[in-house]
Design a protein around this motif. Structure first.
Motif, PDB file in Angstrom:
ATOM      1  N   MET A 158      -8.101  -6.287 -17.859  1.00 13.59           N
ATOM      2  CA  MET A 158      -7.883  -6.921 -16.570  1.00 13.59           C
ATOM      3  C   MET A 158      -8.114  -5.887 -15.472  1.00 13.59           C
ATOM      4  N   ASN A 159      -8.914  -6.250 -14.488  1.00 12.96           N
ATOM      5  CA  ASN A 159      -9.193  -5.329 -13.399  1.00 12.96           C
ATOM      6  C   ASN A 159      -8.713  -5.904 -12.076  1.00 12.96           C
ATOM      7  N   PRO A 160      -7.590  -5.399 -11.559  1.00 15.36           N
ATOM      8  CA  PRO A 160      -7.159  -5.882 -10.246  1.00 15.36           C
ATOM      9  C   PRO A 160      -8.140  -5.411  -9.192  1.00 15.36           C
ATOM     10  N   PRO A 161      -8.164  -6.074  -8.059  1.00 17.03           N
ATOM     11  CA  PRO A 161      -9.117  -5.653  -7.026  1.00 17.03           C
ATOM     12  C   PRO A 161      -8.877  -4.208  -6.634  1.00 17.03           C
ATOM     13  N   PRO A 162      -9.948  -3.447  -6.348  1.00 17.03           N
ATOM     14  CA  PRO A 162      -9.764  -2.031  -5.991  1.00 17.03           C
ATOM     15  C   PRO A 162      -8.959  -1.904  -4.701  1.00 17.03           C
ATOM     16  N   THR A 163      -8.267  -0.754  -4.591  1.00 13.21           N
ATOM     17  CA  THR A 163      -7.459  -0.522  -3.405  1.00 13.21           C
ATOM     18  C   THR A 163      -8.356  -0.584  -2.165  1.00 13.21           C
ATOM     19  N   TRP A 218      -4.883   8.591   2.029  1.00 13.14           N
ATOM     20  CA  TRP A 218      -3.902   8.793   0.967  1.00 13.14           C
ATOM     21  C   TRP A 218      -4.284  10.038   0.187  1.00 13.14           C
ATOM     22  N   TYR A 247       3.541  15.830   3.174  1.00 11.67           N
ATOM     23  CA  TYR A 247       2.122  15.513   3.324  1.00 11.67           C
ATOM     24  C   TYR A 247       1.953  14.698   4.604  1.00 11.67           C
ATOM     25  N   PRO A 255      -0.807   7.136  -5.185  1.00 14.64           N
ATOM     26  CA  PRO A 255      -1.317   7.860  -4.009  1.00 14.64           C
ATOM     27  C   PRO A 255      -0.175   8.097  -3.020  1.00 14.64           C
ATOM     28  N   ILE A 256      -0.217   9.268  -2.359  1.00 20.39           N
ATOM     29  CA  ILE A 256       0.826   9.592  -1.378  1.00 20.39           C
ATOM     30  C   ILE A 256       0.354   9.121   0.001  1.00 20.39           C
ATOM     31  N   VAL A 257       1.193   8.338   0.644  1.00 20.82           N
ATOM     32  CA  VAL A 257       0.887   7.877   2.001  1.00 20.82           C
ATOM     33  C   VAL A 257       1.306   8.950   3.004  1.00 20.82           C
ATOM     34  N   ARG A 304       0.023  -5.836  -6.774  1.00 16.71           N
ATOM     35  CA  ARG A 304      -1.084  -6.735  -7.118  1.00 16.71           C
ATOM     36  C   ARG A 304      -1.035  -7.128  -8.596  1.00 16.71           C
ATOM     37  N   ASN A 307      -5.982   1.264 -14.404  1.00 16.76           N
ATOM     38  CA  ASN A 307      -6.166  -0.166 -14.670  1.00 16.76           C
ATOM     39  C   ASN A 307      -5.123  -0.717 -15.640  1.00 16.76           C
ATOM     40  N   ASP A 337      -4.888  -7.214 -24.326  1.00 14.53           N
ATOM     41  CA  ASP A 337      -6.107  -6.634 -23.790  1.00 14.53           C
ATOM     42  C   ASP A 337      -5.927  -5.125 -23.766  1.00 14.53           C
ATOM     43  N   GLU A 364      -6.368  -3.165 -21.333  1.00 17.43           N
ATOM     44  CA  GLU A 364      -5.658  -2.759 -20.109  1.00 17.43           C
ATOM     45  C   GLU A 364      -4.235  -3.316 -20.098  1.00 17.43           C
TER      46      GLU A 364
END
Lengths: 138, 247
Positions: free
Chosen positions: A1-6, A15, B12, B97-99, B111, B167, B198, B200
């Motif tokens: 499963m591939n969620p949409p890219p960031t 970031w 950061y 990722p660091i904001v 998501r 992923n 799967d 992933e």
């Protein structure tokens, strides 16, 4: 499963993504134990190959068996088999200890405690060991 | 016991830093102060520019997860005195990722979460007049442990598989899928299995087990994933040996 890219976010334009070190498995004792458990599979495979070599040697008669014993007495093979014994025990112990997490057993409408599942594995291991020792020495 | 302790906090600031740096703060260390109290002291008394997330201060909201001396922790449940004489290194959660400073970007998890359908799926709702869907205490016990997840994402920070392969659906999302699979009122296990059986999904997990060790709510995501694998393997075997009607 591939969620949409960031996707690009207006308020977080840059970031920082920390790279994962190739030596991440040295970061903690539990990661190292995991990697050793994975590596133990290689030695489990060697144990199977070694057993098959023994079966082949026995099927070839006393000469073949003698050659197999000579091969086994080789210091390199002896060392490899000692390391294999350690990793086989490590493999068994780690997986027996993890078994209760994967297996949920019900008896009499109640869930069997995890420690019993691990204990039953160890008991079967002990019984199998006794049987093998009895066959060899008996 | 020392009355003060040093916090080494990762900073950061994207507008000025190319990569994270470290800044030290000297904070009080009463025995009832947690790491979050130390950060709040920094924010209120020493440096108002420090950014981090927190909300409930009592291990319920799951907002204040950070890396404390290399371990993913809820900073509201991690006592400063346990690290005396210090220093205590506070970093953002790993694998995200660091904001800014100690704030990480959690959109990836947000998501993924709905893709595993973490709600009760019914093939057919029964009429309201028939009342609620009842459940025995034993049926509740089947999934209750997995329902304790607070989405703090410590398990993602601890999971090397997620770190190496973003992923991977990840421990919390799969544990929540399992929470609904084991709910006697739910009928969506097939839909979730098709989605998660799967590489992933469940098969991406190599059972490192660190997710379970760091979980502050004792959810045992690693156990949920292994049980899921067993279900998927049995389902595959049934599909292989049994005619469709007998599954």
């Amino acid at each position: 499963m591939n969620p949409p890219p960031t996707s690009y976010t207006e308020f977080h334009p840059r970031w920082y993504r920390s790279p994962v070190s190739a030596y991440w498995w040295l970061r903690s004792g539990t990661y190292l134990a995991f990697i050793l458990r994975e590596i133990s599979s290689v030695f489990v495979a060697w144990a199977v190959v070694y057993l098959l070599l023994l079966v082949r040697a026995v099927s070839r008669g006393s000469g073949g068996y003698r050659d197999f014993l000579d091969l086994s007495a080789n210091p390199g093979i002896l060392f490899l088999n000692l390391v294999t014994l350690f990793f086989l025990a490590f493999h068994a112990v780690t997986w027996f200890n993890l078994a209760p997490q994967a297996m949920v057993v019900h008896a009499g409408g109640k869930r069997v405690p995890g420690v019993w599942i691990a204990a039953s594995n160890y008991t079967m291991w002990a019984v199998a060991t006794v049987v093998v020792v009895w066959i060899i020495l008996g | 016991m020392a009355d003060r302790i040093t916090l080494q906090v990762v900073r950061y600031r994207p507008e000025q830093d190319a990569e994270p740096t470290s800044q030290e703060y000297d904070v009080p260390c009463p025995k009832d102060w947690v790491v979050l109290d130390g950060l709040n002291y920094v924010k209120d008394q020493l440096d108002g520019t420090l950014s981090y997330r927190w909300s409930c201060r009592m291990g319920i909201c799951g907002s204040c997860g950070m890396t404390v001396n290399g371990q993913p922790k809820l900073t509201c449940a991690t006592f400063l005195a346990d690290y005396a004489p210090g220093p205590v290194r506070v970093e953002p959660l790993r694998n995200f990722p660091i904001v800014r400073d100690l704030v990480v970007e959690m959109g990836d998890f947000m998501r993924k979460l709905p893709t595993v359908k973490p709600w009760i799926v019914r093939k057919e709702e029964k009429p309201l007049a028939e009342g609620e869907y009842r459940q025995t205490p034993q049926e509740l016990d089947e999934y209750k442990q997995f329902s304790m997840c607070i989405n703090c994402m410590l398990c993602y920070a601890a999971c090397p598989v997620y770190g190496l392969d973003p992923n991977f659906v990840g421990p919390a999302a799969i544990a929540l899928a399992q929470r609904y699979n084991l709910d006697s009122r739910d009928q969506g296990a097939r839909e979730r299995l098709d989605l998660l059986s799967d590489h992933e999904g469940i098969w991406g997990c190599t059972f490192v087990g660190e997710c379970t060790r760091v979980c502050p709510k004792h959810v045992d995501p690693a156990g949920a994933i292994q049980r899921y694998k067993l279900t998927a393997a049995l389902d595959w075997l049934k599909g292989f040996f049994l005619p469709r009607g007998a599954r």
